[in-house]
Design a protein around this motif. Structure first.
Motif, PDB file in Angstrom:
ATOM      1  N   MET A   1       0.842  -1.200   0.000  1.00 48.43           N
ATOM      2  CA  MET A   1       0.000   0.000   0.000  1.00 48.43           C
ATOM      3  C   MET A   1       0.882   1.256   0.000  1.00 48.43           C
ATOM      4  SD  MET A   1      -2.720   1.312   2.901  1.00 48.43           S
ATOM      5  CE  MET A   1      -1.547   2.197   3.924  1.00 48.43           C
ATOM      6  N   ARG A   2       0.526   2.194  -0.835  1.00 51.64           N
ATOM      7  CA  ARG A   2       1.248   3.476  -0.849  1.00 51.64           C
ATOM      8  C   ARG A   2       1.052   4.181   0.497  1.00 51.64           C
ATOM      9  NH1 ARG A   2      -0.637   7.402  -5.407  1.00 51.64           N
ATOM     10  NH2 ARG A   2       0.910   6.343  -6.666  1.00 51.64           N
ATOM     11  N   ILE A  26       6.994  17.803  -4.178  1.00 51.51           N
ATOM     12  CA  ILE A  26       7.458  16.647  -4.959  1.00 51.51           C
ATOM     13  C   ILE A  26       6.320  15.650  -5.173  1.00 51.51           C
ATOM     14  CG2 ILE A  26       9.012  14.641  -4.932  1.00 51.51           C
ATOM     15  CD1 ILE A  26      10.940  16.519  -3.227  1.00 51.51           C
ATOM     16  N   LEU A  27       5.561  15.363  -4.122  1.00 49.78           N
ATOM     17  CA  LEU A  27       4.435  14.431  -4.265  1.00 49.78           C
ATOM     18  C   LEU A  27       3.428  14.949  -5.284  1.00 49.78           C
ATOM     19  CD1 LEU A  27       3.816  13.359  -0.536  1.00 49.78           C
ATOM     20  CD2 LEU A  27       4.876  12.006  -2.346  1.00 49.78           C
ATOM     21  N   THR A  28       3.180  16.258  -5.255  1.00 47.99           N
ATOM     22  CA  THR A  28       2.265  16.871  -6.229  1.00 47.99           C
ATOM     23  C   THR A  28       2.812  16.696  -7.642  1.00 47.99           C
ATOM     24  OG1 THR A  28       1.584  18.484  -4.562  1.00 47.99           O
ATOM     25  CG2 THR A  28       1.057  19.011  -6.856  1.00 47.99           C
ATOM     26  N   GLU A  29       4.124  16.888  -7.806  1.00 51.49           N
ATOM     27  CA  GLU A  29       4.763  16.700  -9.111  1.00 51.49           C
ATOM     28  C   GLU A  29       4.698  15.239  -9.561  1.00 51.49           C
ATOM     29  OE1 GLU A  29       8.651  18.274  -8.362  1.00 51.49           O
ATOM     30  OE2 GLU A  29       7.970  20.371  -8.446  1.00 51.49           O
ATOM     31  N   GLY A 274      14.775  11.543  -4.614  1.00 55.87           N
ATOM     32  CA  GLY A 274      15.288  10.172  -4.616  1.00 55.87           C
ATOM     33  C   GLY A 274      14.589   9.296  -3.589  1.00 55.87           C
ATOM     34  N   ILE A 275      14.416   9.832  -2.380  1.00 60.81           N
ATOM     35  CA  ILE A 275      13.748   9.078  -1.310  1.00 60.81           C
ATOM     36  C   ILE A 275      12.296   8.792  -1.672  1.00 60.81           C
ATOM     37  CG2 ILE A 275      12.906   9.229   1.078  1.00 60.81           C
ATOM     38  CD1 ILE A 275      15.471  10.857   1.701  1.00 60.81           C
ATOM     39  N   PHE A 280       7.572   5.831  -3.108  1.00 59.27           N
ATOM     40  CA  PHE A 280       6.235   5.956  -3.694  1.00 59.27           C
ATOM     41  C   PHE A 280       6.160   5.379  -5.109  1.00 59.27           C
ATOM     42  CE2 PHE A 280       5.869   8.877  -0.210  1.00 59.27           C
ATOM     43  CZ  PHE A 280       4.531   8.897   0.120  1.00 59.27           C
ATOM     44  N   SER A 281       7.109   4.498  -5.441  1.00 59.88           N
ATOM     45  CA  SER A 281       7.063   3.874  -6.766  1.00 59.88           C
ATOM     46  C   SER A 281       5.840   2.987  -6.877  1.00 59.88           C
ATOM     47  CB  SER A 281       8.330   3.041  -7.001  1.00 59.88           C
ATOM     48  OG  SER A 281       8.360   1.941  -6.117  1.00 59.88           O
TER      49      SER A 281
END
Length: 284
Positions: A1-2, A26-29, A274-275, A280-281
């Protein structure tokens, strides 16, 4: 799960807020819907900021002492179980100087972060449980700045000088509560604690540093050690760093340390990319 929760922690002046903002960006991107909650956000879904808590008799006493404001306080009171909550900072923001200092001081005495450590822990853990259940089935990822480790450590160690084991168990309880959200803890570090804190003092209003130093040396751990002034505050921060290191090492959730010593925003963002890209891949 994300992951549905990214927790940003670190010492004052280390760049927690900047990190939280970058993580949200970054999450938005990455096309991941993210909700950012920084320290001081009065709408925080898992914490209490500017909120006082009363028992029934305490609230009745407040009303009888401040009869003129009975209707206002009664209308704004939120009852949960046996507790009566007042979001007093929202009330103050709305009504301004029409709320007398005497009333405000009477309410602030019952701020959730002025209660005993046991009372605070009970209310905060209940709040986190409610938050976890509310967002578990949603798709958003929440980014929280400093309320996961900092607040229990500040209450337990800094304010009350509590036993180390009690502070650690408080944070571990929060970690257990949010386990279902598959959280990621990002801990911001700096090479030179003293330089970073002195830099924060220069950059922030004088009221901030004066209030911070007083809070850190006039109660709890700092007072027990006989620490004073800026130098004493730095000693408390060093002790806090050691405790938070122990908490970080012992906590059983996904976690990463990031070094923000260079203050180079572009390089730092790439480290965070990077993290988050790894964590979140699509395979997670």
């Amino acid at each position: 799960m994300r992951s549905k929760l990214v927790l940003i922690e670190g010492l004052p002046g280390f760049g927690k807020t900047t990190t939280a903002q970058l993580v949200h960006e970054i999450l938005t991107e990455m096309n991941i819907k993210s909700q950012l909650f920084l320290e001081g956000n009065l709408e925080h879904p898992a914490d209490y900021d500017g909120v006082a808590c009363f028992k029934n008799y305490e609230f009745d006493e407040l009303l009888s002492t401040h009869e003129k404001f009975r209707d206002l306080l009664s209308n704004r009171m939120i009852k949960q179980g046996n507790n009566y909550f007042l979001e007093y900072r929202k009330i103050k923001n709305e009504y301004g100087s029409s709320i007398p200092d005497e009333l405000l001081h009477a309410i602030v005495k019952n701020d959730v972060y002025e209660l005993s450590l046991d009372q605070n822990r009970k209310l905060i853990t209940e709040r986190w449980k409610k938050f976890t259940e509310n967002v578990l089935n949603g798709s958003d990822t929440f980014v929280f700045d400093c309320c996961f480790i900092q607040n229990p450590v500040t209450m337990g160690m800094i304010k009350y000088g509590a036993k180390k084991e009690d502070v650690i168990s408080y944070v571990i309880e929060l970690a257990t509560i949010v386990e279902k959200l598959n959280p990621l803890l990002i801990y911001v570090e700096q090479n030179d604690l003293e330089h970073s804190f002195r830099k924060a003092i220069k950059e922030r209003p004088k009221e901030w540093s004066e209030g911070f130093i007083e809070y850190y040396t006039n109660q709890g751990f700092g007072k027990k050690q006989g620490y004073n002034g800026l130098e004493g505050t730095l000693q408390v921060l060093k002790a806090r760093r050691e405790l938070e290191e122990e908490i970080f090492n012992g906590i059983n959730i996904a976690k990463k340390k990031v070094d923000n010593s260079s203050y180079d925003i572009n390089d730092y963002k790439q480290v965070l990319v990077g993290i988050l890209s790894e964590y979140f891949s699509s395979t997670n």
